[in-house]
Design a protein around this motif. Structure first.
Motif, PDB file in Angstrom:
ATOM      1  N   LEU A  58       1.018  -1.124   0.181  1.00  0.00           N
ATOM      2  CA  LEU A  58      -0.031   0.102   0.235  1.00  0.00           C
ATOM      3  C   LEU A  58       0.885   1.213   0.083  1.00  0.00           C
ATOM      4  O   LEU A  58       0.307   2.234  -0.612  1.00  0.00           O
ATOM      5  CB  LEU A  58      -1.213  -0.142   1.003  1.00  0.00           C
ATOM      6  CG  LEU A  58      -1.839  -1.541   1.198  1.00  0.00           C
ATOM      7  CD1 LEU A  58      -2.650  -0.959   2.478  1.00  0.00           C
ATOM      8  CD2 LEU A  58      -3.360  -0.714   0.007  1.00  0.00           C
ATOM      9  N   ARG A  59       1.990   1.196   0.545  1.00  0.00           N
ATOM     10  CA  ARG A  59       2.608   2.832   0.736  1.00  0.00           C
ATOM     11  C   ARG A  59       3.488   2.895  -0.201  1.00  0.00           C
ATOM     12  O   ARG A  59       4.160   4.230  -0.598  1.00  0.00           O
ATOM     13  CB  ARG A  59       3.717   1.835   2.002  1.00  0.00           C
ATOM     14  CG  ARG A  59       4.908   1.220   1.821  1.00  0.00           C
ATOM     15  CD  ARG A  59       5.572   1.284   2.429  1.00  0.00           C
ATOM     16  NE  ARG A  59       7.264  -0.071   2.653  1.00  0.00           N
ATOM     17  CZ  ARG A  59       6.655  -1.332   2.450  1.00  0.00           C
ATOM     18  NH1 ARG A  59       6.090  -1.379   3.460  1.00  0.00           N
ATOM     19  NH2 ARG A  59       7.735  -1.760   3.178  1.00  0.00           N
ATOM     20  N   ASP A  60       3.294   1.909  -1.165  1.00  0.00           N
ATOM     21  CA  ASP A  60       4.066   2.140  -2.843  1.00  0.00           C
ATOM     22  C   ASP A  60       3.143   2.487  -3.653  1.00  0.00           C
ATOM     23  O   ASP A  60       4.043   2.970  -4.285  1.00  0.00           O
ATOM     24  CB  ASP A  60       4.145   1.220  -3.675  1.00  0.00           C
ATOM     25  CG  ASP A  60       5.124   0.244  -2.647  1.00  0.00           C
ATOM     26  OD1 ASP A  60       5.781   0.205  -1.795  1.00  0.00           O
ATOM     27  OD2 ASP A  60       5.792  -1.396  -2.365  1.00  0.00           O
ATOM     28  N   LEU A  61       1.756   2.957  -3.484  1.00  0.00           N
ATOM     29  CA  LEU A  61       1.391   3.848  -4.239  1.00  0.00           C
ATOM     30  C   LEU A  61       1.671   5.409  -3.594  1.00  0.00           C
ATOM     31  O   LEU A  61       0.546   5.369  -3.289  1.00  0.00           O
ATOM     32  CB  LEU A  61       0.045   2.973  -4.226  1.00  0.00           C
ATOM     33  CG  LEU A  61      -0.350   1.527  -4.267  1.00  0.00           C
ATOM     34  CD1 LEU A  61      -1.883   1.743  -4.350  1.00  0.00           C
ATOM     35  CD2 LEU A  61       0.118   1.385  -5.678  1.00  0.00           C
ATOM     36  N   ARG A  62       1.741   5.957  -4.762  1.00  0.00           N
ATOM     37  CA  ARG A  62       1.192   7.621  -4.598  1.00  0.00           C
ATOM     38  C   ARG A  62       0.035   8.418  -5.279  1.00  0.00           C
ATOM     39  O   ARG A  62       0.866   9.107  -6.563  1.00  0.00           O
ATOM     40  CB  ARG A  62       2.390   8.427  -5.223  1.00  0.00           C
ATOM     41  CG  ARG A  62       3.496   7.348  -3.455  1.00  0.00           C
ATOM     42  CD  ARG A  62       5.423   7.850  -4.197  1.00  0.00           C
ATOM     43  NE  ARG A  62       5.574   9.049  -4.562  1.00  0.00           N
ATOM     44  CZ  ARG A  62       6.998   9.019  -4.939  1.00  0.00           C
ATOM     45  NH1 ARG A  62       8.051   8.309  -5.169  1.00  0.00           N
ATOM     46  NH2 ARG A  62       7.174  10.400  -5.180  1.00  0.00           N
TER      47      ARG A  62
END
Length: 309
Positions: A170-174
């Motif tokens: 999830l943290r890879d989605l900007r």
């Protein structure tokens, strides 16, 4: 990194090989090691049957004769037999390879951009309900299809590998920036790629609606793409996707073909180094290999519009 062959040399001496023969064997292992480094293979114990085939093709394309390459295989079998005796590998990846049985690597048929876009646009998310054929549970099947359509977008737009998609968190989605961060894998480098606007919308819908329904209520998963009951068979997911893509376009053979098509289209728009970064290639030579498709396409155009009479 220098490889210490002292224990391997001792093994060969005990097997009765001459000093000259041992020197040749160690030299061939060195060839494999140099090739493996270009492929980002950290240790020869990680080498697979497919890797040995790729090394053989690389040696042949580099000018080695059939007789020479056959000799390479003989020496490599000794090395992997030694690794087996050391308990580092379970089997010998070079043992079953016969040179006359090696086929040239098949070239991918490069799909036009319009065909790639069509694969996403026509990916089925609705289910045809019939009395004769039900696919229970229908609701979960529908959610999985919506998830798979988002995955298809990453295949046909960013050319991501299956393992890269499976590793997304999830943290890879900007999404506010329209970007996605792809982490380094065994053979690809880390990179940040631009998302299409329609992808951002699709991913947001997936996260806020589909993913929350697929994921069990008590489960905490950081991975972007989840499966019912906490499953982790991502290979099975991609095989279902491939089945649907083949129904949409009979020219689709495999997911590597989609990635190759994306990279070739990038080469028509961007410089080599930019495409190297976007594709996650650790070596520019990997990117340069895709230029052959551009030349093949140019040659086809020449024959089409300026045939030799």
């Amino acid at each position: 990194m220098h490889m210490d062959h002292s224990k391997f040399r001792e093994y060969l001496l005990l097997k009765g090989y001459s000093t000259a023969s041992i020197d040749t064997t160690v030299r061939v292992v060195g060839y494999l090691w140099r090739w493996a480094k270009t492929e980002n293979i950290a240790a020869l114990s990680e080498t697979s049957y497919s890797d040995i085939l790729a090394f053989v093709r690389w040696s042949s394309e580099g000018g080695a004769s059939q007789k020479t390459v056959r000799g390479y295989l003989t020496h490599l079998r000794k090395y992997f037999d030694w690794l087996i005796s050391e308990g580092e590998v379970a089997d010998n990846p070079a043992s079953c390879i016969q040179l006359q049985g090696i086929r040239r690597q098949l070239q991918h048929e490069i799909l036009p951009v319009a065909h790639l876009q069509e694969l996403y646009a026509r990916y089925p998310v609705e289910i045809a309900y019939t009395a004769a054929k039900q696919m229970p549970p229908q609701d979960m099947n529908l959610l999985s299809r919506k998830r798979n359509k988002v995955i298809t977008g990453l295949l046909v737009c960013q050319g991501l590998r299956v393992e890269e998609i499976a590793a997304l968190q999830l943290r890879d989605l900007r999404l506010r920036e329209g970007l996605i961060q792809v982490h380094a894998q065994r053979r690809t480098a880390e990179r940040v790629l631009q998302l299409e606007s329609w992808q951002v919308c699709g991913i947001m819908e997936y996260l806020h609606d589909v993913r929350t329904q697929i994921l069990p209520a008590d489960a905490q998963r950081d991975h972007v793409f989840v499966q019912p009951q906490g499953g982790n068979n991502f290979y099975g997911v991609t095989q279902i996707i491939l089945k649907h893509l083949r129904r949409i376009n009979g020219r689709v053979k495999n997911l590597d073909q989609l990635r190759a098509s994306v990279i070739v289209h990038w080469l028509r728009k961007y410089d080599l180094r930019t495409v190297q970064y976007m594709a996650g290639h650790k070596y520019v030579s990997s990117t340069e290999a895709y230029r052959k498709y551009l030349l093949d396409g140019l040659q086809a155009d020449v024959m089409k519009y300026h045939p030799i009479v």
